[in-house]
Design an enzyme around this catalytic site. Structure first.
Site, PDB file in Angstrom:
ATOM      1  N   GLY A 187     109.804   1.878  99.496  1.00 22.22           N
ATOM      2  CA  GLY A 187     109.188   0.661  98.967  1.00 22.22           C
ATOM      3  C   GLY A 187     108.262   1.318  97.622  1.00 22.22           C
ATOM      4  O   GLY A 187     108.175   0.412  96.870  1.00 22.22           O
ATOM      5  N   GLU A 189     116.100   5.107 102.803  1.00 20.45           N
ATOM      6  CA  GLU A 189     116.111   4.381 104.033  1.00 20.45           C
ATOM      7  C   GLU A 189     117.403   4.912 105.033  1.00 20.45           C
ATOM      8  O   GLU A 189     117.046   4.712 106.204  1.00 20.45           O
ATOM      9  CB  GLU A 189     116.465   3.121 103.640  1.00 20.45           C
ATOM     10  CG  GLU A 189     115.080   2.170 103.213  1.00 20.45           C
ATOM     11  CD  GLU A 189     114.315   2.583 102.052  1.00 20.45           C
ATOM     12  OE1 GLU A 189     115.183   3.052 101.420  1.00 20.45           O
ATOM     13  OE2 GLU A 189     113.151   2.607 102.219  1.00 20.45           O
TER      14      GLU A 189
HETATM   15  C1  LIG Z   1     112.159   2.438 108.151  1.00 18.69           C
HETATM   16  C2  LIG Z   1     111.757   1.729 107.100  1.00 18.69           C
HETATM   17  C3  LIG Z   1     112.087   0.456 106.740  1.00 18.69           C
HETATM   18  C4  LIG Z   1     113.217  -0.443 106.717  1.00 18.69           C
HETATM   19  C5  LIG Z   1     113.636  -1.306 105.639  1.00 18.69           C
HETATM   20  C6  LIG Z   1     115.248  -2.094 106.226  1.00 18.69           C
HETATM   21  C7  LIG Z   1     115.715  -2.597 105.176  1.00 18.69           C
HETATM   22  C8  LIG Z   1     116.014  -2.462 103.849  1.00 18.69           C
HETATM   23  C9  LIG Z   1     115.659  -1.243 103.048  1.00 18.69           C
HETATM   24  C10 LIG Z   1     114.526  -1.596 102.246  1.00 18.69           C
HETATM   25  C11 LIG Z   1     114.081  -0.642 101.133  1.00 18.69           C
HETATM   26  C12 LIG Z   1     112.749  -0.678 100.785  1.00 18.69           C
HETATM   27  C13 LIG Z   1     111.871  -0.522 102.123  1.00 18.69           C
HETATM   28  C14 LIG Z   1     111.302   0.503 102.429  1.00 18.69           C
HETATM   29  C15 LIG Z   1     110.653   0.629 103.635  1.00 18.69           C
HETATM   30  C16 LIG Z   1     109.515   1.861 103.393  1.00 18.69           C
HETATM   31  O1  LIG Z   1     109.020   1.844 102.294  1.00 18.69           O
HETATM   32  S1  LIG Z   1     109.577   2.726 104.841  1.00 18.69           S
HETATM   33  C17 LIG Z   1     108.221   4.293 103.969  1.00 18.69           C
HETATM   34  C18 LIG Z   1     109.029   5.263 103.954  1.00 18.69           C
HETATM   35  N1  LIG Z   1     108.154   6.141 103.262  1.00 18.69           N
HETATM   36  C19 LIG Z   1     108.314   7.497 103.310  1.00 18.69           C
HETATM   37  O2  LIG Z   1     109.306   7.944 104.043  1.00 18.69           O
HETATM   38  C20 LIG Z   1     107.384   8.514 102.565  1.00 18.69           C
HETATM   39  C21 LIG Z   1     106.834   9.188 103.757  1.00 18.69           C
HETATM   40  N2  LIG Z   1     105.499  10.193 103.337  1.00 18.69           N
HETATM   41  C22 LIG Z   1     105.909  11.262 102.553  1.00 18.69           C
HETATM   42  O3  LIG Z   1     106.982  11.497 102.541  1.00 18.69           O
HETATM   43  C23 LIG Z   1     104.477  11.950 102.211  1.00 18.69           C
HETATM   44  O4  LIG Z   1     103.653  11.683 102.836  1.00 18.69           O
HETATM   45  C24 LIG Z   1     104.475  11.966 100.312  1.00 18.69           C
HETATM   46  C25 LIG Z   1     105.644  12.816  99.699  1.00 18.69           C
HETATM   47  C26 LIG Z   1     104.342  10.724  99.780  1.00 18.69           C
HETATM   48  C27 LIG Z   1     103.508  12.583 100.173  1.00 18.69           C
HETATM   49  O5  LIG Z   1     103.048  14.027 100.840  1.00 18.69           O
HETATM   50  P1  LIG Z   1     101.697  14.611 100.743  1.00 18.69           P
HETATM   51  O6  LIG Z   1     100.821  14.499  99.765  1.00 18.69           O
HETATM   52  O7  LIG Z   1     101.912  15.944 101.322  1.00 18.69           O
HETATM   53  O8  LIG Z   1     100.761  13.848 101.990  1.00 18.69           O
HETATM   54  P2  LIG Z   1     101.123  13.746 103.520  1.00 18.69           P
HETATM   55  O9  LIG Z   1     100.190  14.826 104.212  1.00 18.69           O
HETATM   56  O10 LIG Z   1     102.650  13.800 103.878  1.00 18.69           O
HETATM   57  O11 LIG Z   1     100.534  12.295 103.700  1.00 18.69           O
HETATM   58  C28 LIG Z   1      99.164  12.086 103.880  1.00 18.69           C
HETATM   59  C29 LIG Z   1      98.795  11.125 105.087  1.00 18.69           C
HETATM   60  O12 LIG Z   1      99.381   9.964 104.903  1.00 18.69           O
HETATM   61  C30 LIG Z   1     100.427   9.594 105.807  1.00 18.69           C
HETATM   62  N3  LIG Z   1     101.671   8.828 105.295  1.00 18.69           N
HETATM   63  C31 LIG Z   1     102.508   9.315 104.528  1.00 18.69           C
HETATM   64  N4  LIG Z   1     103.280   8.338 104.182  1.00 18.69           N
HETATM   65  C32 LIG Z   1     102.828   7.285 104.811  1.00 18.69           C
HETATM   66  C33 LIG Z   1     103.371   5.822 104.831  1.00 18.69           C
HETATM   67  N5  LIG Z   1     104.325   5.359 104.322  1.00 18.69           N
HETATM   68  N6  LIG Z   1     102.794   5.226 105.789  1.00 18.69           N
HETATM   69  C34 LIG Z   1     101.746   5.395 106.395  1.00 18.69           C
HETATM   70  N7  LIG Z   1     101.130   6.431 106.430  1.00 18.69           N
HETATM   71  C35 LIG Z   1     101.625   7.490 105.633  1.00 18.69           C
HETATM   72  C36 LIG Z   1     100.819  10.876 106.348  1.00 18.69           C
HETATM   73  O13 LIG Z   1     101.261  10.697 107.859  1.00 18.69           O
HETATM   74  C37 LIG Z   1      99.343  11.392 106.355  1.00 18.69           C
HETATM   75  O14 LIG Z   1      98.505  11.264 107.107  1.00 18.69           O
HETATM   76  P3  LIG Z   1      97.470  12.106 108.133  1.00 18.69           P
HETATM   77  O15 LIG Z   1      96.342  12.370 107.089  1.00 18.69           O
HETATM   78  O16 LIG Z   1      98.237  13.415 108.722  1.00 18.69           O
HETATM   79  O17 LIG Z   1      96.781  11.038 109.138  1.00 18.69           O
END
Ligand SMILES: CCCCCCCCCCCC/C=C/CC(=O)SCCNC(=O)CCNC(=O)[C@H](O)C(C)(C)COP(=O)(O)OP(=O)(O)OC[C@H]1O[C@@H](n2cnc3c(N)ncnc32)[C@H](O)[C@@H]1OP(=O)(O)O
Length: 278
Positions: A130, A153
């Site tokens: 997103g 995704e």
């Molecule tokens: C299943 C999904 C979607 C379905 C859609 C269906 C239909 C069509 C497609 C549409 C496309 C557009 C829509 C998209 C949907 C999405 O956006 S789903 C989100 C996907 N995001 C990710 O995969 C990113 C995941 N995160 C990372 O890769 C990393 O965190 C980072 C590279 C951004 C940063 O790395 P770093 O600096 O090492 O931090 P971290 O230690 O990893 O993270 C800190 C902290 O934040 C939590 N966290 C990370 N990302 C998310 C998130 N997206 N949402 C909530 N929380 C998140 C992570 O767990 C850590 O938490 P703690 O501190 O350990 O508690």
């Protein structure tokens, strides 16, 4: 950097008040240029929940009303622009909240992709899923080195919907879109520049903002009405396709997320994110 930015009513971005600045989305308007720096502010990763999506949508609506001269979308995080939808909202979701989340995302995309003024993304860090969609919805992208951007995704077990594909097709070649989406690829900054997913690289956050300002300044001689009509002509089809199929698009999202294999993957994925620190 921020010191020259004023949060007050200005002539070029009429009657813009700081009322719309919320904790989740900070707005600062440059008094001289009328350009707004809008900063995502939901630590730690700017995960997009309903409140964050609605806050940003409202800001863009207000900028539209106040005839803003340009938008620079930035982030308050040190190394993350936006990690996409808040994964905790789509894992074992409350069904009504899930619908609200996607509806808010649709509304925001319609406003940002269709904005009648130049829009830019100052990517001071990772822009995933997103977060990448937000960047793609802007007219120009500048990113710092050693970051990542892309739509993962398919890796997560779901497929992007038509308006998300359209946003990517607006920026990349057909071939690159196929490779990016079918492989669910995340690109490093230099790879993203090579394929055109970003337009420029900047050394740091301040420089991303400066380069975005320079891009917006190129439009100073372009008539606003001609700009917005041309943009509507270029992007209107994708927007109309979504507006005429919002319910179907929502159902596709809800069904994708509720798919047991997607939920199972999300569980592991969230665990892997959390266990990184251990
Ligand atoms: C299943 C999904 C979607 C379905 C859609 C269906 C239909 C069509 C497609 C549409 C496309 C557009 C829509 C998209 C949907 C999405 O956006 S789903 C989100 C996907 N995001 C990710 O995969 C990113 C995941 N995160 C990372 O890769 C990393 O965190 C980072 C590279 C951004 C940063 O790395 P770093 O600096 O090492 O931090 P971290 O230690 O990893 O993270 C800190 C902290 O934040 C939590 N966290 C990370 N990302 C998310 C998130 N997206 N949402 C909530 N929380 C998140 C992570 O767990 C850590 O938490 P703690 O501190 O350990 O508690």
């Amino acid at each position: 950097m921020i010191s020259f930015l004023m949060r007050r009513t200005i002539p070029r971005c009429r009657a813009y008040s700081s009322q719309t600045t919320s904790e989740l989305t900070k707005v600062e308007v440059n008094e001289k240029t009328g350009v707004a720096v809008v900063t995502l502010n939901r630590p730690p990763v700017n995960g997009l929940n309903v409140a964050a999506l609605r806050s940003l949508e409202k800001v863009i609506g207000d900028l539209e009303t106040n005839k803003c001269k340009g938008l620079i979308l930035s982030s308050s995080s040190k190394n993350i622009f936006c990690a996409g939808l808040d994964l905790t909202e789509i894992y074992k979701p409350d069904q009504e909240k899930l619908k609200s989340l996607w509806t808010a995302f649709q509304d925001l995309w319609i406003k940002l992709y269709g904005a009648s003024f130049p829009t830019t993304a100052a990517l001071n860090g990772h822009a995933i899923a997103g977060g990448c969609v937000l960047a793609l919805s802007c007219d120009y992208r500048v990113m710092v080195p050693n970051s990542s951007i892309g739509l993962n995704e398919t890796e997560l077990g779901i497929s992007p919907t038509a308006w998300i594909i359209a946003s990517m097709q607006n920026v990349l070649s057909k071939r690159s879109v196929e490779l990016a989406l079918l492989q669910g690829r995340i690109y490093k900054t230099n790879q993203a520049l090579e394929i055109g997913l970003i337009d420029e690289i900047a050394n740091d956050k301040d420089e991303t903002i400066k380069k975005c300002e320079e891009f917006i300044a190129k439009y100073s001689r372009v008539q606003s009405l001609a700009f917005s009509l041309t943009k509507r002509e270029l992007r209107g089809k994708a927007i109309s396709e979504l507006t005429s199929n919002r319910q179907g698009d929502l159902q596709f999202f809800v069904d994708s997320i509720n798919n047991p294999s997607v939920q199972k993957f999300l569980e592991k994925y969230l665990q892997s994110l959390k266990s990184k620190k251990n």
